[in-house]
Design a protein around this motif. Structure first.
Motif, short mmCIF file in Angstrom:
data_model
loop_
_atom_site.label_atom_id
_atom_site.label_comp_id
_atom_site.label_asym_id
_atom_site.label_seq_id
_atom_site.Cartn_x
_atom_site.Cartn_y
_atom_site.Cartn_z
N ARG A 99 0.50 11.49 -25.33
CA ARG A 99 0.26 11.34 -23.91
C ARG A 99 1.32 10.87 -23.24
NH1 ARG A 99 -5.42 12.76 -22.87
NH2 ARG A 99 -6.07 12.77 -25.02
N VAL A 100 2.64 10.11 -23.71
CA VAL A 100 3.54 9.44 -22.97
C VAL A 100 4.91 9.85 -23.56
CG1 VAL A 100 2.39 7.69 -21.64
CG2 VAL A 100 2.90 7.38 -24.05
N PRO A 101 5.35 11.13 -24.06
CA PRO A 101 6.57 11.52 -24.56
C PRO A 101 7.52 10.98 -23.59
CG PRO A 101 5.63 13.41 -23.58
CD PRO A 101 4.50 12.23 -23.35
N THR A 102 8.77 10.69 -23.98
CA THR A 102 9.87 10.28 -23.45
C THR A 102 11.14 10.88 -24.20
OG1 THR A 102 11.11 8.26 -22.63
CG2 THR A 102 10.21 7.86 -24.69
N VAL A 111 11.76 4.61 -15.30
CA VAL A 111 10.65 3.98 -15.37
C VAL A 111 10.07 4.18 -16.90
CG1 VAL A 111 8.73 3.11 -14.90
CG2 VAL A 111 10.22 3.39 -12.94
N ASP A 112 10.12 3.53 -17.76
CA ASP A 112 9.66 3.85 -19.11
C ASP A 112 8.21 3.90 -18.92
OD1 ASP A 112 8.85 3.91 -21.75
OD2 ASP A 112 10.37 2.45 -22.58
N PRO A 113 7.52 5.02 -19.56
CA PRO A 113 6.31 5.40 -19.41
C PRO A 113 5.38 4.45 -20.10
CG PRO A 113 7.23 7.22 -20.64
CD PRO A 113 8.45 6.26 -20.17
N GLU A 114 6.07 3.72 -21.09
CA GLU A 114 5.26 2.87 -22.27
C GLU A 114 4.99 1.53 -21.35
OE1 GLU A 114 3.94 3.30 -25.03
OE2 GLU A 114 4.88 5.22 -25.44
N GLY A 160 10.48 15.68 -24.49
CA GLY A 160 10.76 14.41 -24.82
C GLY A 160 11.23 14.56 -26.44
N THR A 161 11.79 13.51 -26.70
CA THR A 161 12.21 13.23 -28.32
C THR A 161 11.29 12.54 -29.11
OG1 THR A 161 13.59 11.48 -27.70
CG2 THR A 161 14.73 13.66 -27.77
N GLY A 162 10.15 11.89 -28.62
CA GLY A 162 9.31 11.18 -29.04
C GLY A 162 8.60 10.15 -28.19
N THR A 163 8.21 9.11 -28.72
CA THR A 163 7.72 8.06 -27.79
C THR A 163 8.54 6.92 -27.97
OG1 THR A 163 5.91 6.88 -29.13
CG2 THR A 163 5.38 9.14 -28.18
N ALA A 164 8.15 5.86 -27.09
CA ALA A 164 8.99 4.61 -27.08
C ALA A 164 8.62 3.61 -28.39
CB ALA A 164 8.97 3.85 -26.06
#
Length: 212
Positions: A99-102, A111-114, A160-164
């Protein structure tokens, strides 16, 4: 690998447990049991979205087996939707929340979506190789697994390359001649790690239904 459930914070949450026993060495980025060393089990525990406990390591330890050192990771994604893939004797398991790839190299000031209101996001990967490896080869294997994950996301169209909060664990045998290379292009031993990981982390099955 065993799937179990518990009720916590009013929610029914799943957990995946791999009980390897003695004779295994692992490298992991997980909070519990991270680093490189002998490990006997791996736990991938689902937690509630908006998880706010300040003792995640102790929490994971309380959910895992009491005997032996292990690796513990957590995710808000539904772990019972795990995906398994195999190639050349390598097995890879993925639980995926996207839901929140970054991007790994987000622009400065981005702003970091996490940090926004929590939504399901985290890609946890467990990769099992039937060989022994040097420390350097283990690091190389983590690189290969991460590159394969990123390739799977890009090929599926996720920005994105993944999530945080992604985590990875690679498990190898203690006994046997140690492989000194865990990268791309191997025809045997560790050679299937990238392909197996890419298959397990294939993001299409995890795309929200409304976005298909």
């Amino acid at each position: 690998m065993k799937l179990s459930y518990r009720v916590e914070d009013g929610a029914r949450l799943g957990a995946l447990l791999w009980e390897f026993g003695p004779g295994w060495r692992m490298i992991s980025s997980a909070m519990l049991g991270g680093g490189i060393g002998p490990r006997e089990w791996v736990l991938n525990a689902q937690v509630v979205a908006g998880y706010a406990r300040m003792d995640p390591v102790d929490h994971l330890a309380s959910l895992g087996p009491r005997d032996g050192a292990g690796v513990g990771m957590m995710t808000a994604a539904s772990v019972d939707r795990y995906v398994r893939a195999a190639d050349g004797g390598v097995e890879a398991y993925a639980t995926v929340g996207l839901r929140v790839p970054t991007w790994a190299a987000a622009p400065e000031g981005h702003v970091d979506p996490e940090l926004a209101p929590m939504r399901v996001g985290t890609i946890n990967l467990v990769v099992v190789l039937p060989v022994a490896m040097t420390d350097a080869a283990l690091v190389n294997a983590v690189m290969t697994v991460t590159e394969a994950k990123t390739q799977a996301l890009v090929e599926t169209g996720f920005a994105g390359t993944g999530t945080a909060s992604d985590a990875v664990c690679v498990a190898v045998r203690v006994a046997g001649e140690e492989e000194v290379f865990g990268g791309l292009g191997r025809s045997g031993g560790s050679g299937g790690s990238g392909r197996a990981c890419g298959g397990a982390a294939g993001a299409e099955a995890w795309r929200p239904r409304h976005s298909k």
